[in-house]
Write a protein that holds these residues in place. Sequence first.
Motif, PDB file in Angstrom:
ATOM      1  N   TYR A  91       0.961  -1.246   0.008  1.00  0.00           N
ATOM      2  CA  TYR A  91       0.023   0.009   0.162  1.00  0.00           C
ATOM      3  C   TYR A  91       0.833   1.147  -0.038  1.00  0.00           C
ATOM      4  O   TYR A  91       1.813   1.324   0.807  1.00  0.00           O
ATOM      5  CB  TYR A  91      -0.968  -0.104   1.130  1.00  0.00           C
ATOM      6  N   TYR A 128      -4.182   5.848   0.456  1.00  0.00           N
ATOM      7  CA  TYR A 128      -3.258   4.866   0.264  1.00  0.00           C
ATOM      8  C   TYR A 128      -3.902   4.203  -1.116  1.00  0.00           C
ATOM      9  O   TYR A 128      -5.081   4.370  -1.387  1.00  0.00           O
ATOM     10  CB  TYR A 128      -3.432   4.057   1.598  1.00  0.00           C
ATOM     11  N   LEU A 131      -3.483   0.664  -3.896  1.00  0.00           N
ATOM     12  CA  LEU A 131      -2.686  -0.605  -4.272  1.00  0.00           C
ATOM     13  C   LEU A 131      -2.800  -0.494  -5.755  1.00  0.00           C
ATOM     14  O   LEU A 131      -4.004  -0.505  -6.421  1.00  0.00           O
ATOM     15  CB  LEU A 131      -3.741  -1.782  -3.477  1.00  0.00           C
ATOM     16  N   ALA A 154      -4.158   2.977   6.411  1.00  0.00           N
ATOM     17  CA  ALA A 154      -3.467   1.789   5.566  1.00  0.00           C
ATOM     18  C   ALA A 154      -2.898   0.886   6.453  1.00  0.00           C
ATOM     19  O   ALA A 154      -2.918  -0.436   6.278  1.00  0.00           O
ATOM     20  CB  ALA A 154      -2.255   2.366   4.653  1.00  0.00           C
ATOM     21  N   VAL A 170       3.294  -1.107   3.997  1.00  0.00           N
ATOM     22  CA  VAL A 170       2.785   0.091   3.832  1.00  0.00           C
ATOM     23  C   VAL A 170       3.876   1.199   3.633  1.00  0.00           C
ATOM     24  O   VAL A 170       4.902   1.359   4.483  1.00  0.00           O
ATOM     25  CB  VAL A 170       1.930   0.605   5.108  1.00  0.00           C
TER      26      VAL A 170
END
Length: 82
Positions: free
Chosen positions: A6, A17, A19, A37, A77
């Motif tokens: 992320y 955030y 993906l 996140a 993250v």
Amino acid sequence: MTKIVYEIVEHDGGWAYKLDDVFSETFDSKEQATAAANDVAARQQVSGESETIQYQDEDGVWREEDEAGDDRPDVEVRDAKS
């Protein structure tokens, strides 16, 4: 093992955030986006029950597999600028 990353990014006048190319909701601050996140990443680590799954592959063939409930992805993250 699958790896999920992320990324914390500026988005739509705030922070989010993402993906791959999918963004979360927009947050007022980078800290709020990072906290959200991290929460999502922590939930990715929760084991479930083992199950048999069925899915259609890219060739249109139906497959069946046993999936272990403790087979969780590696999750990270990070700041997209890192």
